[in-house]
Scaffold this motif. Structure first.
Motif, PDB file in Angstrom:
ATOM      1  N   LEU A  10       0.833  -1.084  -0.150  1.00  0.00           N
ATOM      2  CA  LEU A  10       0.124   0.001  -0.021  1.00  0.00           C
ATOM      3  C   LEU A  10       0.761   1.291  -0.033  1.00  0.00           C
ATOM      4  O   LEU A  10       1.685   1.530   0.752  1.00  0.00           O
ATOM      5  N   LYS A  11       0.626   2.196  -1.042  1.00  0.00           N
ATOM      6  CA  LYS A  11       1.428   3.226  -1.035  1.00  0.00           C
ATOM      7  C   LYS A  11       1.036   4.445  -0.177  1.00  0.00           C
ATOM      8  O   LYS A  11      -0.003   4.200   0.358  1.00  0.00           O
ATOM      9  N   ASP A  39      -0.662   5.955  -9.408  1.00  0.00           N
ATOM     10  CA  ASP A  39       0.543   5.707  -8.725  1.00  0.00           C
ATOM     11  C   ASP A  39       0.396   4.726  -7.564  1.00  0.00           C
ATOM     12  O   ASP A  39       1.332   3.859  -7.186  1.00  0.00           O
ATOM     13  N   THR A  40      -0.634   4.240  -7.201  1.00  0.00           N
ATOM     14  CA  THR A  40      -1.219   3.302  -6.165  1.00  0.00           C
ATOM     15  C   THR A  40      -1.155   2.106  -6.747  1.00  0.00           C
ATOM     16  O   THR A  40      -0.381   1.127  -6.085  1.00  0.00           O
ATOM     17  N   VAL A  45       1.904  -3.388  -7.954  1.00  0.00           N
ATOM     18  CA  VAL A  45       2.362  -4.063  -8.911  1.00  0.00           C
ATOM     19  C   VAL A  45       3.905  -4.076  -8.780  1.00  0.00           C
ATOM     20  O   VAL A  45       4.612  -5.476  -9.161  1.00  0.00           O
ATOM     21  N   ASP A  46       4.659  -3.076  -8.973  1.00  0.00           N
ATOM     22  CA  ASP A  46       5.966  -3.042  -8.621  1.00  0.00           C
ATOM     23  C   ASP A  46       6.431  -3.844  -7.357  1.00  0.00           C
ATOM     24  O   ASP A  46       7.406  -4.732  -7.324  1.00  0.00           O
ATOM     25  N   VAL A 216     -11.487   8.292  -2.859  1.00  0.00           N
ATOM     26  CA  VAL A 216     -11.621   6.714  -3.357  1.00  0.00           C
ATOM     27  C   VAL A 216     -10.842   5.788  -2.283  1.00  0.00           C
ATOM     28  O   VAL A 216      -9.653   5.928  -1.943  1.00  0.00           O
ATOM     29  N   ASN A 217     -11.568   5.246  -1.470  1.00  0.00           N
ATOM     30  CA  ASN A 217     -10.960   4.679  -0.424  1.00  0.00           C
ATOM     31  C   ASN A 217     -10.113   3.273  -0.591  1.00  0.00           C
ATOM     32  O   ASN A 217     -10.578   2.679  -1.729  1.00  0.00           O
ATOM     33  N   LEU A 218      -9.027   3.321  -0.015  1.00  0.00           N
ATOM     34  CA  LEU A 218      -8.023   2.261  -0.337  1.00  0.00           C
ATOM     35  C   LEU A 218      -8.071   1.125   0.696  1.00  0.00           C
ATOM     36  O   LEU A 218      -7.968   1.436   1.626  1.00  0.00           O
ATOM     37  N   ALA A 219      -8.352  -0.159   0.521  1.00  0.00           N
ATOM     38  CA  ALA A 219      -8.565  -1.202   1.413  1.00  0.00           C
ATOM     39  C   ALA A 219      -7.797  -2.398   1.073  1.00  0.00           C
ATOM     40  O   ALA A 219      -7.785  -2.954  -0.114  1.00  0.00           O
TER      41      ALA A 219
END
Length: 220
Positions: A10-11, A39-40, A45-46, A216-219
């Motif tokens: 998680l960025k 970017d997230t 993926v990286d 945009v929530n990141l989970a």
């Protein structure tokens, strides 16, 4: 282990999120700009491609051809023109999934089992090493010609979508899900008669735009 994975994939994950406060010291992890969104995904993926940089023993399920699955859930039609407050809208939901293939991370491979067991006399340690090699599915070292330096890999979601004639419409976007599977061997608290724990973990990173409120929530 969850905290390790969150830090890995998680960025902008912050250690402060690893401590539960009430009331919370900060809001939910989210993205607010289009560049942050791309970017997230690029970052995750990286990170997946370079599992070898982790302190934890994380590995690709298929080390020769690691893959992820990227799915977009969108309204069938969603366009907005702010100048005159007009729109075109079809509430039917459409899911489009694409496979992302990444090159194997540079590695020297696992030495032959006989080499790993050299100098080990304790039967318990022998059992642990044998379990590790069995779980990783590799007893042979990579050929020397494959151990050459490889140019650093960097994923670019914009290019990936462009190559597939896919346009990301944020007005219609409901959610994006990045899914992949990794495996690990855990030596934690191994008792004399225990073998290490071997896990295969299915992970999904979701970007939720259901509310269409600019956050945009990141989970994980």
């Amino acid at each position: 282990m969850q905290i390790s994975l969150e830090n890995k994939f998680l960025k902008d994950w912050s250690p402060s999120r690893e401590v539960n406060f009430y009331p919370p010291s900060q809001g939910p992890l989210a993205v607010y700009g289009k560049s942050q969104f791309f970017d997230t995904i690029d970052y995750a993926v990286d990170a997946f491609q370079r599992l070898d940089t982790s302190i934890g023993s994380f590995y690709h399920v298929n080390e020769d051809s690691p893959v992820l699955n990227f799915c977009l859930t969108e309204y069938a039609k969603g366009e907005v023109w702010g100048s005159n407050q007009s729109y075109i809208f079809n509430p039917r939901r459409v899911v489009d999934c694409m496979e992302i293939s990444v090159p194997p991370a540079p590695r020297n491979g696992t030495p032959p089992l006989s080499e790993l067991l050299k100098g080990i006399e304790d039967e318990r340690d022998v059992a642990r090493v044998e379990a590790f090699v069995l779980a990783m599915g590799a007893e042979k070292r990579r050929p020397p010609e494959e151990e050459r330096d490889v140019a650093p890999f960097h994923f670019d979601l914009k290019t990936f979508l462009l190559e597939r004639n896919k346009t990301l419409n944020f007005d219609a976007l409901l959610r994006a899900d990045l899914s992949f599977t990794i495996k690990t061997v855990n030596f934690r608290r191994a008792l004399p008669m225990d073998r290490p724990d071997c896990y295969q973990m299915a992970i999904t990173i979701s970007l939720d735009n259901e509310d269409h409120d600019g956050q945009v929530n990141l989970a994980p």
